[in-house]
Design a protein around this motif. Structure first.
Motif, mmCIF file in Angstrom:
data_model
loop_
_atom_site.group_PDB
_atom_site.id
_atom_site.type_symbol
_atom_site.label_atom_id
_atom_site.label_comp_id
_atom_site.label_asym_id
_atom_site.label_seq_id
_atom_site.Cartn_x
_atom_site.Cartn_y
_atom_site.Cartn_z
ATOM 1 N N MET A 184 0.819 -1.209 0.000
ATOM 2 C CA MET A 184 0.000 0.000 0.000
ATOM 3 C C MET A 184 0.856 1.263 0.000
ATOM 4 N N GLU A 185 2.039 1.191 0.598
ATOM 5 C CA GLU A 185 2.842 2.410 0.765
ATOM 6 C C GLU A 185 3.946 2.538 -0.278
ATOM 7 N N VAL A 186 3.976 1.635 -1.265
ATOM 8 C CA VAL A 186 5.031 1.694 -2.268
ATOM 9 C C VAL A 186 4.727 2.833 -3.243
ATOM 10 N N LYS A 187 5.734 3.682 -3.497
ATOM 11 C CA LYS A 187 5.504 4.841 -4.381
ATOM 12 C C LYS A 187 5.158 4.398 -5.799
ATOM 13 N N ASN A 188 6.040 3.601 -6.389
ATOM 14 C CA ASN A 188 5.780 3.121 -7.743
ATOM 15 C C ASN A 188 5.711 1.609 -7.731
ATOM 16 N N ARG A 189 4.505 1.096 -7.639
ATOM 17 C CA ARG A 189 4.351 -0.359 -7.714
ATOM 18 C C ARG A 189 4.659 -0.792 -9.132
ATOM 19 N N LYS A 190 5.281 -1.948 -9.271
ATOM 20 C CA LYS A 190 5.718 -2.339 -10.611
ATOM 21 C C LYS A 190 5.694 -3.845 -10.808
ATOM 22 N N ASN A 191 5.552 -4.228 -12.086
ATOM 23 C CA ASN A 191 5.876 -5.590 -12.494
ATOM 24 C C ASN A 191 7.212 -5.487 -13.213
ATOM 25 N N GLY B 40 11.323 3.548 -3.742
ATOM 26 C CA GLY B 40 11.040 3.411 -2.316
ATOM 27 C C GLY B 40 9.579 3.560 -1.940
ATOM 28 N N THR B 41 9.369 3.926 -0.686
ATOM 29 C CA THR B 41 8.008 3.947 -0.154
ATOM 30 C C THR B 41 7.684 5.309 0.447
ATOM 31 N N THR B 42 6.412 5.572 0.668
ATOM 32 C CA THR B 42 5.995 6.870 1.193
ATOM 33 C C THR B 42 6.202 6.948 2.703
ATOM 34 N N THR B 43 6.042 5.838 3.391
ATOM 35 C CA THR B 43 6.283 5.851 4.843
ATOM 36 C C THR B 43 7.303 4.780 5.177
ATOM 37 N N GLU B 44 7.696 4.753 6.440
ATOM 38 C CA GLU B 44 8.661 3.744 6.856
ATOM 39 C C GLU B 44 8.014 2.355 6.786
ATOM 40 N N ILE B 45 8.824 1.386 6.422
ATOM 41 C CA ILE B 45 8.309 0.032 6.206
ATOM 42 C C ILE B 45 8.757 -0.862 7.356
ATOM 43 N N ASN B 46 7.847 -1.671 7.838
ATOM 44 C CA ASN B 46 8.193 -2.519 8.973
ATOM 45 C C ASN B 46 8.378 -3.972 8.605
ATOM 46 N N GLN B 47 7.847 -4.359 7.472
ATOM 47 C CA GLN B 47 7.982 -5.761 7.121
ATOM 48 C C GLN B 47 8.171 -5.916 5.622
ATOM 49 N N VAL B 48 9.140 -6.756 5.271
ATOM 50 C CA VAL B 48 9.376 -7.082 3.871
ATOM 51 C C VAL B 48 9.059 -8.559 3.714
ATOM 52 N N LEU C 240 5.886 -4.911 0.563
ATOM 53 C CA LEU C 240 6.359 -4.031 1.633
ATOM 54 C C LEU C 240 5.173 -3.641 2.499
ATOM 55 N N ILE C 241 5.292 -3.856 3.776
ATOM 56 C CA ILE C 241 4.151 -3.656 4.663
ATOM 57 C C ILE C 241 4.516 -2.708 5.785
ATOM 58 N N ASN C 242 3.562 -1.832 6.073
ATOM 59 C CA ASN C 242 3.734 -0.787 7.061
ATOM 60 C C ASN C 242 3.187 -1.264 8.402
ATOM 61 N N ASN C 243 3.624 -0.670 9.453
ATOM 62 C CA ASN C 243 3.259 -1.117 10.799
ATOM 63 C C ASN C 243 1.753 -1.164 11.024
ATOM 64 N N THR C 244 1.030 -0.168 10.487
ATOM 65 C CA THR C 244 -0.408 -0.104 10.734
ATOM 66 C C THR C 244 -1.145 -1.249 10.067
ATOM 67 N N GLU C 245 -0.499 -1.869 9.074
ATOM 68 C CA GLU C 245 -1.180 -2.962 8.369
ATOM 69 C C GLU C 245 -0.946 -4.303 9.040
ATOM 70 N N ILE C 246 -0.025 -4.332 10.006
ATOM 71 C CA ILE C 246 0.261 -5.606 10.663
ATOM 72 C C ILE C 246 -0.713 -5.787 11.817
ATOM 73 N N ASP C 247 -1.408 -6.889 11.784
ATOM 74 C CA ASP C 247 -2.369 -7.199 12.828
ATOM 75 C C ASP C 247 -1.627 -8.019 13.875
ATOM 76 N N SER C 248 -1.236 -7.362 14.963
ATOM 77 C CA SER C 248 -0.394 -8.089 15.914
ATOM 78 C C SER C 248 -1.187 -8.476 17.149
ATOM 79 N N LEU C 249 -2.400 -8.963 16.954
ATOM 80 C CA LEU C 249 -3.191 -9.404 18.105
ATOM 81 C C LEU C 249 -2.593 -10.673 18.686
ATOM 82 N N ARG C 250 -2.723 -10.797 19.982
ATOM 83 C CA ARG C 250 -2.159 -11.931 20.680
ATOM 84 C C ARG C 250 -2.919 -13.218 20.319
ATOM 85 N N GLU C 251 -2.175 -14.321 20.348
ATOM 86 C CA GLU C 251 -2.801 -15.624 20.086
ATOM 87 C C GLU C 251 -3.693 -15.967 21.277
#
Lengths: 274, 438
Positions: free
Chosen positions: B293-300, B318-326, B353-364
């Motif tokens: 979602m945060e990648v500036k120029n998504r590409k094939n 690169g990306t618009t915001t800081e990325i937390n997960q590749v 590339l995934i940003n922190n807000t997109e990671i669902d880190s709910l406890r098991e």
């Protein structure tokens, strides 16, 4: 009235006698001889049923001992004391299991070992191995997630600062933890009062080890050169002490530039016995 | 509309790069070519430090039956041989680092134009496929020459092209089907020609890709192909499910596709196979999707194998915001990486590339016995049970409950309302059981 009491008493007595006779007959007919020695010896063993001898439990070990009379069978947990007490019963000299104690060949605490990233996966060493060997950069480091803890029946293991710590007084040397470790960082060393061992098992080249960890063996060979007993050899980029040759002089600790050689002073030599 | 018989989920598609034409990314100055880009034993390096190599030259020779050749992806000099480099699979692997000289000179005898690749002998075709180091490019990396050479007692009557691409975000196969349908079909024909003439060839494409269905139908006209439109459902692209969808046959636990007379090949693999047989080009580049979602120029992109993930990200801006997960691969089955120094391999179909807000880190949380994982399991197994056994460390009981039947598609974990790490526990069980067997 009297008959009312007598009939049940007599009939029950007769039935009881008949059934008792059956029991006697059956026990004679299906009698299995068990050497009374087995029970005597079982009582002398630690009875922790740890399985370190290779048998499922202490009584199976005793049975094997009585049956085969093999002097090489030994209880690694009981060691010398047990061998001395069982030997006379069987009328022979038993081999002493060399008492051993578990040692961890890694000192990579969170302070010393470089880390890669946060680990959010299953908190188990085997699971972490699927994701770049857990959080530590070194592939030979203790992951610090403690899969081995549940294998120890004696509560000798604990995790501190991301590294496994071993309580030498509690460890009986059964070795069950070794097979639970995916990194193979655990090892049994002879239980001597002054034990030296290389607390690193990294087979990486020196430069790489230095990059991953402050306290890793960089295979500089200074200990190998300086050891008066010639007990240390460096193979596969890591030093190994031959415990049979080590004279516990401590020269190696002084020369080691990364402090990867560890001395454990065990004054108690405590041991589990019956 | 056809689909597989049981289970499956339908996650949001997020095919953000579907309309973007494939671009070529210039080869970076330094390539890290892993010697293990396939299932099986790593290849043996056959070059040394300082050696001059040409593009397509063999630098790692297949070691053993299930192994694959590795080639220099550009011309240049061998900078070093690394014993341990992070690989996208979550393991470390040996690698060869090549400094590019920028000329991209092909090695002798490669990059030719074969007039009639179909008329080559069976042995020659298989040799070219194995020489070129073709592996299954859908993700598993099974050596294709081994797959195309099943045991003699197995008859293959169905050949399937896997165009399902059911993972969210990923679009490389879709773009290939739109842009290079003729080459893909030629590759498919070459592969199918290794078997009897009666072999039926199916092309399975999910209905959410109508353009691809149209393009493939157009290119397949007059050929021996049947294009099948499939109902969109994850994990349709798993070979067990695709075989069930198309032929109705079910693979039992432990069976391989050839046991039910079918072979499944990925779109990208067939394209690479065409290039290997008809042009003698080893597998040194592949199409992948860079998305998020945060990648500036998504590409094939067509990326040279061995380019580092950070090179790819830099190339696209690169990306618009800081990325937390590749994540390498798709969001369902891909693996999170700890460094962007991992290289692109033959099996890298996407970088996410995934940003922190997109990671669902709910406890098991504990299982609530809702049974959703059972309805979602495409293998008809009981994922909760396997997870429970794993959690209780009753690992020896897991194989009896269908552990090896699981292909780790993650549908169970996706639907679990208690956020249980079901598939992770299953993977854990597999790892420990495999180690105990050894």
């Amino acid at each position: 009235m009297v008959a009312g009491i007598l009939i049940p008493v007599v009939s029950l007595t007769v039935t009881a006698l008949a059934l008792g006779g059956c029991i006697v007959l059956v026990s004679k007919k299906f009698y299995v001889y068990e050497d009374p020695l087995i029970e005597t010896i079982t009582k002398l063993l630690p009875n922790a049923n740890c399985g370190a001898c290779g048998y499922p439990g202490c009584s199976q070990f005793a049975a094997a001992l009585v049956e085969t009379r093999n002097p090489q069978l030994a209880c690694p947990v009981g060691g010398e004391a047990i061998a001395e007490s069982i030997g006379p019963i069987l009328g022979m000299k038993l081999a002493e299991a060399q008492p051993v104690v578990c040692a961890i060949r890694c000192q990579g605490t969170t302070k010393h070992a470089k880390e890669t990233a946060e680990y959010h996966g299953i908190m188990d060493c085997w699971a972490a191995m699927q994701a770049f060997h857990g959080t530590k950069l070194c592939a030979y480091a203790c992951t610090g997630l403690g899969s081995c803890l549940s294998a120890c029946n004696y509560g000798a293991l604990r995790i501190e600062d991301g590294l496994l710590r071993i309580d030498g007084d509690r460890c009986v040397g059964c070795g069950l933890c070794i097979q639970e470790c995916p990194v193979k960082v655990l090892e049994m060393v002879p239980r001597s009062a002054w034990r030296y061992y290389i607390a690193c098992s990294s087979k990486d080249k020196g430069a790489a080890t230095r990059k991953y960890c402050d306290v890793g063996c960089i295979a500089c060979k200074r200990c190998e050169k300086d050891c008066p007993a010639e007990a240390i050899t460096v193979t596969d980029n890591v030093a190994v002490i031959d415990q049979n040759l080590c004279v516990a002089c401590g020269v190696c600790i002084d020369v080691c530039p990364t402090k990867s050689i560890v001395l454990i002073h065990d004054s108690t030599k405590k041991r589990i016995s019956s | 509309m056809r689909t597989f018989n049981q289970g499956g989920v339908h996650p949001p598609e997020y095919k953000l790069t579907a309309d973007l034409a494939i671009e070529r990314m210039p080869t970076p100055a330094r390539l890290v070519i892993l010697l293990s880009q396939h299932l099986g034993k790593p290849a043996k390096p056959i070059v040394g430090k300082g050696d001059k190599v040409k593009k397509g030259q063999l630098i790692g020779a297949a070691d053993g039956f299930i192994s694959s050749n590795i080639h220099a992806a550009t011309s240049g000099t061998v900078h070093s041989l690394e014993e341990r480099w992070p690989a996208p699979t979550g393991q470390y692997a040996p690698a060869i680092v090549i400094e590019s000289d920028g000329t991209e000179t092909w090695a002798d005898g490669l990059n030719i134009d074969e007039e009639k690749p179909l008329e080559l002998s069976r042995e020659e075709k298989l040799k070219r496929i194995s020489d070129a180091g073709i592996v299954g490019m859908g993700g598993a990396g099974f050596p294709t020459h081994v797959k195309l050479n099943p045991p003699k007692d197995k008859t293959i009557d169905t050949f399937i092209l896997n165009g399902a691409e059911c993972e969210p975000f990923l679009t490389p196969d879709y773009r290939l089907m739109l842009e290079r349908p003729a080459e893909i079909l030629k590759g498919l024909e070459i592969a199918a020609s290794l078997f009897s003439k009666d072999t039926k060839i199916y092309i399975g494409i999910e209905e959410n890709k109508p353009e691809a269905v149209k393009a493939m139908e157009k290119a397949a006209q007059g050929g021996p192909f049947t294009v099948v439109s499939l109902k969109t459902k994850y994990p349709q692209g798993c070979e067990k499910q695709l075989i069930n969808t198309i032929t109705g046959r079910t693979m039992k636990e432990g069976q391989l596709p050839f046991d039910v007379g079918a072979l499944v090949h990925n779109v990208a693999t067939m394209f690479a196979l065409y290039e290997a047989v008809a042009k003698k080009r080893p597998l040194v580049e592949r199409v992948l999707t860079l998305s998020g979602m945060e990648v500036k120029n998504r590409k094939n992109l067509i990326v040279t194998v061995g380019s580092l993930v950070k090179d790819v990200i830099e190339h696209t801006g690169g990306t618009t915001t800081e990325i937390n997960q590749v994540i390498i691969g798709g969001p369902m089955m891909g693996k999170a990486q700890y460094t962007c120094d991992v290289p692109v391999t033959k099996t890298t179909s996407g970088i996410l590339l995934i940003n922190n807000t997109e990671i669902d880190s709910l406890r098991e949380r504990p299982c609530v016995r809702c049974g959703k994982c059972i309805s979602a399991c495409p293998q008809g197994r009981q994922p909760w049970l396997l997870a429970d056994l794993g959690q209780q460390r009753r690992l020896g009981d897991m194989p009896g409950c269908g552990l090896m039947d699981c292909m780790e598609c993650g549908s169970c974990t996706y639907v679990c309302p208690a956020r249980r790490n079901i598939v992770q526990w299953i993977k854990y069980g597999k790892a420990v059981n495999a180690a105990r067997k050894r």
